[in-house]
Write an enzyme that holds these catalytic residues in place. Structure first.
Site, short mmCIF file in Angstrom:
data_model
loop_
_atom_site.label_atom_id
_atom_site.label_comp_id
_atom_site.label_asym_id
_atom_site.label_seq_id
_atom_site.Cartn_x
_atom_site.Cartn_y
_atom_site.Cartn_z
CG ASP A 8 6.80 89.60 38.21
OD1 ASP A 8 5.84 89.16 37.55
OD2 ASP A 8 6.71 90.45 39.11
CE LYS A 51 11.20 83.05 44.15
NZ LYS A 51 10.54 81.98 44.86
CG MET A 108 1.93 81.83 46.22
SD MET A 108 2.54 83.43 46.75
CE MET A 108 1.03 84.30 47.14
C1 LIG Z 1 2.55 85.75 43.84
S1 LIG Z 1 0.97 85.02 43.52
C2 LIG Z 1 0.39 86.15 42.32
C3 LIG Z 1 -1.09 86.06 42.10
C4 LIG Z 1 -1.56 86.97 40.98
N1 LIG Z 1 -1.36 88.36 41.32
C5 LIG Z 1 -3.00 86.72 40.60
O1 LIG Z 1 -3.84 87.62 40.80
O2 LIG Z 1 -3.31 85.65 40.08
C6 LIG Z 1 1.46 83.61 42.59
C7 LIG Z 1 0.52 82.43 42.82
O3 LIG Z 1 -0.66 82.59 42.06
C8 LIG Z 1 -1.11 81.31 41.67
N2 LIG Z 1 -1.13 81.24 40.19
C9 LIG Z 1 -0.73 82.19 39.35
N3 LIG Z 1 -0.95 81.81 38.09
C10 LIG Z 1 -1.50 80.58 38.15
C11 LIG Z 1 -1.98 79.66 37.18
N4 LIG Z 1 -1.96 79.94 35.88
N5 LIG Z 1 -2.50 78.49 37.61
C12 LIG Z 1 -2.57 78.19 38.91
N6 LIG Z 1 -2.13 79.02 39.87
C13 LIG Z 1 -1.62 80.21 39.50
C14 LIG Z 1 -0.19 80.29 42.28
O4 LIG Z 1 -0.70 79.94 43.55
C15 LIG Z 1 1.08 81.09 42.39
O5 LIG Z 1 1.95 80.55 43.33
#
Ligand SMILES: C[S@@+](CC[C@H](N)C(=O)[O-])C[C@H]1O[C@@H](n2cnc3c(N)ncnc32)[C@H](O)[C@@H]1O
Length: 264
Positions: free
Chosen positions: A42, A64, A179
């Protein structure tokens, strides 16, 4: 069909892609990606990882696209079941860790229910890595004994109960919010209503570990204004608590010169 990872039907690996920097991929994830027959991924996976799969690998994007919602979860589940009927080794690649706000648990349960072999491969989560790339340790002895990983995303379908922000203000020494940008003003207000001092230190790290990473440090009372004024966007991690004061900028790695698409 290729791959030797299962006898009989195919096996699905729910693989954590890490937060963005391709070097934060685990060796196990690397091995599976370089051998898989099918890949389902994704939006928040580093593009560099897609180059690791073999030429014969069948790819499916289920994130998305601009102007569209993500592929609905039941459709993704169905894709995985179908692929397992035709292939030996399927990688379901998810940003960060598959079991942390990644619906990995739902997919694992669905596959197990259909008698399909499934295994999770944990990944480095953004909630630890993005603060680390800003020099912020998510726990520190001077900053208390607890930290909570929490989602700031309002569930439209009410699939999970709302977050008790006021309760968290009283019970957790530190918060790492995924998020959280969209609802940040309300979250900050709730935390202050719950007793957090407006002077509590806070940080936001956008696009952590990759090209374009930026961060800000503010007090909880100013946080929403600063985020708005400085135009922070997704994906971002919000950190709230005394651990922000323990940051050591000198230990922060250079973000990788790698692209991770901004989710639409
Ligand atoms: C659906 S969640 C998935 C989280 C993921 N499973 C993890 O363990 O990091 C998606 C959210 O993770 C955070 N996120 C993911 N990658 C990021 C990054 N490189 N920098 C900052 N926030 C990140 C943001 O808050 C984003 O909206």
């Amino acid at each position: 069909m290729s791959g030797q990872e299962s006898s009989g039907g195919g096996k699905v690996y729910l693989v954590g892609a890490g937060p963005g920097d391709p070097e934060l991929l685990t060796l196990k994830a690397h091995r599976l990606l370089s051998r898989c027959d099918a890949l389902v991924y994704d939006s928040l996976v580093p593009r560099a990882l897609l180059d690791l799969v073999p030429a014969h690998c069948e790819r499916h994007f289920v994130g998305k696209r601009r102007g569209h919602h993500s592929v609905p979860q039941p459709s993704t589940n169905a894709v995985l079941v179908e692929l397992a009927s035709r292939h030996s080794l399927i990688v379901r690649l998810k940003g960060g860790d598959p079991f942390l706000f990644g619906r990995g648990g739902e997919e694992a349960a669905h596959l197990a229910k259909h008698g399909i072999a499934v295994e999770v491969v944990p990944g480095v989560t953004a909630g630890i890595a993005a603060p680390a790339y800003a020099g912020i340790p998510v726990t520190h002895r001077r900053a208390g004994s607890s930290v909570t990983f929490v989602t700031g995303h309002e569930e439209i379908d009410k699939a999970r109960p709302g977050v008790d922000w006021q309760g968290l203000a009283r019970s957790s020494d530190g918060l790492v919010i995924y998020m959280g940008l969209h609802n940040l003003r309300r979250i900050a207000a709730e935390l202050m209503d719950g007793g957090l001092d407006p002077a509590t230190p806070a940080a936001v790290v956008q696009q952590g570990t990759v090209r374009g990473q930026r961060q800000l440090v503010a007090s909880l009372g100013d946080l929403a204004d600063r985020v708005e004024a400085e135009g922070f966007g997704s994906p971002s991690i919000v950190v709230i608590g005394a651990m922000v004061n323990e940051r050591v900028p000198a230990c922060a790695p250079e973000p990788a010169d790698a692209e991770m698409p901004i989710p639409f």
